[in-house]
Scaffold this motif. Sequence first.
Motif, PDB file in Angstrom:
ATOM      1  N   ASP A 145     -66.217  58.118  11.461  1.00 15.66           N
ATOM      2  CA  ASP A 145     -67.183  57.741  12.490  1.00 15.66           C
ATOM      3  C   ASP A 145     -66.881  58.387  13.837  1.00 15.66           C
ATOM      4  O   ASP A 145     -67.636  58.214  14.793  1.00 15.66           O
ATOM      5  CB  ASP A 145     -67.286  56.221  12.638  1.00 15.66           C
ATOM      6  CG  ASP A 145     -65.943  55.545  12.836  1.00 15.66           C
ATOM      7  OD1 ASP A 145     -64.936  56.261  13.003  1.00 15.66           O
ATOM      8  OD2 ASP A 145     -65.889  54.299  12.804  1.00 15.66           O
ATOM      9  N   ASP A 146     -65.764  59.145  13.930  1.00 18.33           N
ATOM     10  CA  ASP A 146     -65.467  59.908  15.145  1.00 18.33           C
ATOM     11  C   ASP A 146     -65.906  61.367  15.023  1.00 18.33           C
ATOM     12  O   ASP A 146     -65.873  62.110  16.011  1.00 18.33           O
ATOM     13  CB  ASP A 146     -63.962  59.889  15.445  1.00 18.33           C
ATOM     14  CG  ASP A 146     -63.494  58.568  16.043  1.00 18.33           C
ATOM     15  OD1 ASP A 146     -64.336  57.851  16.607  1.00 18.33           O
ATOM     16  OD2 ASP A 146     -62.301  58.264  15.915  1.00 18.33           O
ATOM     17  N   VAL A 152     -64.937  63.947  22.297  1.00 18.32           N
ATOM     18  CA  VAL A 152     -65.904  62.900  21.984  1.00 18.32           C
ATOM     19  C   VAL A 152     -67.309  63.479  22.075  1.00 18.32           C
ATOM     20  O   VAL A 152     -67.609  64.259  22.989  1.00 18.32           O
ATOM     21  CB  VAL A 152     -65.774  61.715  22.967  1.00 18.32           C
ATOM     22  CG1 VAL A 152     -66.746  60.606  22.615  1.00 18.32           C
ATOM     23  CG2 VAL A 152     -64.343  61.180  22.986  1.00 18.32           C
ATOM     24  N   ARG A 170     -66.461  57.155  24.980  1.00 18.21           N
ATOM     25  CA  ARG A 170     -67.881  57.510  24.919  1.00 18.21           C
ATOM     26  C   ARG A 170     -68.739  56.444  25.599  1.00 18.21           C
ATOM     27  O   ARG A 170     -69.619  56.760  26.403  1.00 18.21           O
ATOM     28  CB  ARG A 170     -68.303  57.678  23.458  1.00 18.21           C
ATOM     29  CG  ARG A 170     -69.780  58.009  23.286  1.00 18.21           C
ATOM     30  CD  ARG A 170     -70.126  58.373  21.863  1.00 18.21           C
ATOM     31  NE  ARG A 170     -69.811  57.303  20.926  1.00 18.21           N
ATOM     32  CZ  ARG A 170     -68.849  57.356  20.007  1.00 18.21           C
ATOM     33  NH1 ARG A 170     -68.091  58.435  19.904  1.00 18.21           N
ATOM     34  NH2 ARG A 170     -68.641  56.353  19.191  1.00 18.21           N
ATOM     35  N   GLN A 171     -68.467  55.180  25.293  1.00 21.73           N
ATOM     36  CA  GLN A 171     -69.264  54.105  25.871  1.00 21.73           C
ATOM     37  C   GLN A 171     -69.108  54.048  27.380  1.00 21.73           C
ATOM     38  O   GLN A 171     -70.095  53.893  28.112  1.00 21.73           O
ATOM     39  CB  GLN A 171     -68.861  52.772  25.240  1.00 21.73           C
ATOM     40  CG  GLN A 171     -69.247  52.639  23.776  1.00 21.73           C
ATOM     41  CD  GLN A 171     -68.699  51.380  23.138  1.00 21.73           C
ATOM     42  OE1 GLN A 171     -67.802  50.729  23.669  1.00 21.73           O
ATOM     43  NE2 GLN A 171     -69.225  51.029  21.971  1.00 21.73           N
ATOM     44  N   ARG A 230     -61.526  56.500  21.205  1.00 23.64           N
ATOM     45  CA  ARG A 230     -62.603  57.456  21.501  1.00 23.64           C
ATOM     46  C   ARG A 230     -63.930  56.743  21.731  1.00 23.64           C
ATOM     47  O   ARG A 230     -64.735  57.155  22.565  1.00 23.64           O
ATOM     48  CB  ARG A 230     -62.733  58.469  20.364  1.00 23.64           C
ATOM     49  CG  ARG A 230     -61.537  59.399  20.196  1.00 23.64           C
ATOM     50  CD  ARG A 230     -61.830  60.481  19.169  1.00 23.64           C
ATOM     51  NE  ARG A 230     -60.698  61.362  18.964  1.00 23.64           N
ATOM     52  CZ  ARG A 230     -59.703  61.105  18.102  1.00 23.64           C
ATOM     53  NH1 ARG A 230     -59.732  59.984  17.386  1.00 23.64           N
ATOM     54  NH2 ARG A 230     -58.695  61.947  17.969  1.00 23.64           N
ATOM     55  N   ARG A 231     -64.170  55.694  20.959  1.00 19.87           N
ATOM     56  CA  ARG A 231     -65.442  54.978  21.100  1.00 19.87           C
ATOM     57  C   ARG A 231     -65.581  54.401  22.505  1.00 19.87           C
ATOM     58  O   ARG A 231     -66.656  54.457  23.109  1.00 19.87           O
ATOM     59  CB  ARG A 231     -65.538  53.868  20.053  1.00 19.87           C
ATOM     60  CG  ARG A 231     -66.870  53.142  20.033  1.00 19.87           C
ATOM     61  CD  ARG A 231     -66.904  52.106  18.924  1.00 19.87           C
ATOM     62  NE  ARG A 231     -66.648  52.716  17.614  1.00 19.87           N
ATOM     63  CZ  ARG A 231     -66.567  52.026  16.487  1.00 19.87           C
ATOM     64  NH1 ARG A 231     -66.712  50.712  16.493  1.00 19.87           N
ATOM     65  NH2 ARG A 231     -66.344  52.637  15.344  1.00 19.87           N
ATOM     66  N   GLN A 232     -64.503  53.863  23.046  1.00 20.46           N
ATOM     67  CA  GLN A 232     -64.558  53.314  24.399  1.00 20.46           C
ATOM     68  C   GLN A 232     -64.791  54.423  25.421  1.00 20.46           C
ATOM     69  O   GLN A 232     -65.528  54.226  26.402  1.00 20.46           O
ATOM     70  CB  GLN A 232     -63.267  52.567  24.726  1.00 20.46           C
ATOM     71  CG  GLN A 232     -63.273  51.958  26.132  1.00 20.46           C
ATOM     72  CD  GLN A 232     -62.017  51.179  26.444  1.00 20.46           C
ATOM     73  OE1 GLN A 232     -61.477  50.502  25.577  1.00 20.46           O
ATOM     74  NE2 GLN A 232     -61.540  51.288  27.678  1.00 20.46           N
TER      75      GLN A 232
END
Length: 508
Positions: free
Chosen positions: A405-406, A436, A498-499, A494-496
């Motif tokens: 998912d990355d 990202v 991006r968010q 990485r998700r954080q």
Amino acid sequence: MEMDDPALPPCPAPFSLARHVLAGAARDPDRIALAILRLTGSERWSHGRLERAVLGLAGAFAARGLPPGSRILLRLGNGVDFPLAFLGAIAADLVPVPTSPQLTAPEIARIAAELDPALIVAGDGIALPDPCPWPVLAAAGLQEMAEGPPLAPVEGDPDRPAYIVYTSGTSGQPRGVIHAHRAIWARRAMFGGWTGLEPGDRILHAGAFNWTYTLGTGLLDPWSIGATALIPAPGITPAQLPLLLKRHDATIFAAAPGIYRQMLRAPIPALPRLRHGLSAGETLPDALRAAWQAATGTPIHEAFGMSEVSTFVSGSPARPAPAGTLGHPQPGRRVAILGPGHAPVPPGDTGQIALAADDPGLMLGYLGAPGETAARHSPDGQWFLTGDMGRMEADGAVAWLGREDDMMNAGGLRVSPREVETAMEAHPAIAEAAAVEIGVGPGTTVIGLFYAGDPVPEDELAGFAAQRLARYKCPRLFRHCDALPRNANGKLMRRQIRQDHETSHDPA
């Protein structure tokens, strides 16, 4: 592609994880099993004393009349009470559930509601559910309880639950991972395949007890072969670890890459007893590995794994990882790279890293989530799907390319964040990087590079990338950060990133 080493011998039956871990007491009861290190001395426990306390505590747990398999929620800090309660519960055929002492009352309340524990063992000042309808045992009385009549470890089916650890799971929410007693038996593959651990070793682990990396590599593994575990006391900083390594004659050092990075900010004294370091929890940058080798004269051996199975691919003293890879499947582990339709792909092709579903170290499942458990297996039931992308070389070495998912999309082509990060971390001003996929408009995304270190002009970074990466892999956006966000175990978030970026740049 699939790599199939000779299978590990089956776990004996009946079996007890606690009996296996405490075996060092029979070999050399006076040898130090655990030393909790302070700057001025240490708290030391011999293998014999450790066994006596664990079995005494097992007897105290059994005296409470708890049914076999009852869950005991552990709310303990980084002291000796943690392993005593953990192994004491397992010896009594109960199921301990270690949790981070950093969790807040609302966070631990959600976990407790799911577990419905028969007992909570709590250290002073560590958050509990509020209100708390479950019985609570104060950790202050554990060592006195451990002096009571001992209980021999209860043996039984190696497939029965032994302990539960919490991880994010595929849902992004904390998920209980149920491990069997056989999990400790499977860890023997790591001795030759990663750690090089021997009975005479003194292994210093820099992590917290509740982290599965520390719990396994730092405590259970050395005790099961009669070695010594060295654990820094609360309050010890990374800058102080080199002194402890030298003063306590550590032969192996284990930590997450972030700890190595912080230690290298100052000169490291000569460590003549240290043979090598171990790294897990996140990917180890090549530059960091080289810097440690230059500073200490010792290599770092990296391992890949997850809470659901621990490590299963790694480099080792006997077989260092080839450049650009994590290493090879550990002896007895069957690993594959699966493509569309969950079929193994040829060497060099990208796919999802998978482990044989009958691996003895694999979890029993997620607590209360049979659907999520099933979703982690291939339709034919042969493989456990890690959710990580990789590539297997012709010799079986595995390269990690990032979480599925990355993975980033560049004009319809999939790009591994780790490939971009590795290329950009070669820049002398970049200490660490995160690649990202970033939304820059409706239906439009670009590859962004977020980095810590010294600020660098964007045109210089763009030129640096162009020399090392295909055009479609090159970042189009560069952002300097004071530090990259990581979770409690040091993993890059990485998700954080991006968010946070997309929220701060939302035109609305």
